[in-house]
Design an enzyme around this catalytic site. Structure first.
Site, short mmCIF file in Angstrom:
data_model
loop_
_atom_site.label_atom_id
_atom_site.label_comp_id
_atom_site.label_asym_id
_atom_site.label_seq_id
_atom_site.Cartn_x
_atom_site.Cartn_y
_atom_site.Cartn_z
N HIS A 227 0.84 -1.21 0.00
CA HIS A 227 0.00 0.00 0.00
C HIS A 227 0.87 1.25 0.00
O HIS A 227 0.61 2.23 -0.73
CB HIS A 227 -0.88 0.07 1.26
N LYS B 216 -17.53 -5.80 7.92
CA LYS B 216 -16.28 -6.54 8.12
C LYS B 216 -15.86 -6.37 9.57
O LYS B 216 -16.20 -5.38 10.20
CB LYS B 216 -15.18 -5.95 7.22
N ARG C 48 -0.91 -6.00 -7.62
CA ARG C 48 0.28 -6.74 -7.21
C ARG C 48 0.62 -7.82 -8.21
O ARG C 48 1.78 -8.14 -8.44
CB ARG C 48 0.05 -7.39 -5.83
N SER D 174 -2.62 -7.51 3.72
CA SER D 174 -2.90 -7.24 5.13
C SER D 174 -3.17 -8.55 5.86
O SER D 174 -2.73 -8.73 7.00
CB SER D 174 -4.11 -6.31 5.26
#
Ligand code: PNS
Length: 162
Positions: free
Chosen positions: A18, A42, A92, A130
Site C-alpha cells: 500500500h 467486516k 500486485r 494485510s
C-alpha cells in the site's frame, strides 16, 4: 487545475505494498487522499481511527499533499465529495486484475467522470497482503520489511487478539 486522487481501501492494516502505491500516486497527483473504508460488515482488527493513525505515521515523509480520511458508502461518492477525479488502486499480480477491473467498470458506470488509475506495486511487495501480515503477527513471525514500522509495533501489541 488541481489533480486530486483518492486511494481507497480497507488498510487493516497498511502494508508496504500500500505504501509503495501511495508513494507512486503522490508523485503523480497534486493531492492524494488515502480513504479508509469504514465497513461495519467486516470485522477489522484495527478501528478506523487506528488505521488512519497508522497510515498517517507511515506516510508523513510523503509530504503535505497526502492526507488520510475515513469514508463509508460508495467510493465514487466519496471521490466526488472530495473533488477527486481519479481513484488509485494497486495491482500486485495478474490475480488482482479481474476483481479490480470489475470494480473499475462498476465505478465508471456509477460515475462516468471519475477514472480508475492502476499502479503496479514494486515486485518485492507483490506477495504482500494485510491478511498475510496479520497471520504472521499471530504466530510471532518477522514483520520488518512487510509493513511500515508503526504497523510492525501495532501488530505486535495486538497479536494476542489474532
Ligand atoms: O482494500 P480493499 O478491501 O481491497 O478495498 C476495497 C474497496 C474499499 C476499494 C471497495 O470495497 C470499495 O470501493 N468499497 C466501497 C463501496 C463501493 O463503492 N462499491 C462499489 C465499487 S465495487
Amino acid at each position: 487545475m488541481t489533480r486530486t486522487a483518492i486511494f481507497p481501501g480497507s488498510f487493516d492494516p497498511m502494508t508496504n505494498a500500500h505504501l509503495d502505491v501511495a508513494r507512486r500516486a503522490a508523485s503523480l497527483f497534486d493531492r492524494l487522499l488515502i480513504a479508509v473504508l469504514e465497513n461495519p460488515r467486516k470485522q477489522p482488527l484495527f478501528s478506523v481511527e487506528e488505521r488512519i493513525e497508522l497510515i498517517r505515521a507511515s506516510v508523513h515523509d510523503l509530504g503535505s499533499t497526502v492526507d488520510v480520511a475515513a469514508f463509508d458508502g460508495l467510493t465514487v461518492e466519496f471521490a466526488r465529495r472530495s473533488g477527486a477525479s481519479f481513484v488509485v488502486r494497486g495491482l500486485r499480480a495478474v490475480s488482482d486484475f479481474e476483481a479490480e477491473l470489475q470494480m473499475a467498470h462498476t465505478n465508471r458506470r456509477l460515475e462516468g467522470s471519475i477514472d480508475t488509475v492502476f499502479l503496479m506495486t514494486a515486485i518485492e511487495f507483490g506477495y504482500l497482503s494485510s491478511s498475510l501480515a496479520k497471520e504472521i503477527a499471530r504466530f510471532g513471525g518477522e514483520l520488518e520489511g512487510m509493513v511500515p514500522p508503526p504497523v510492525v509495533a501495532a501488530l505486535r501489541s495486538r497479536a494476542g487478539a489474532l
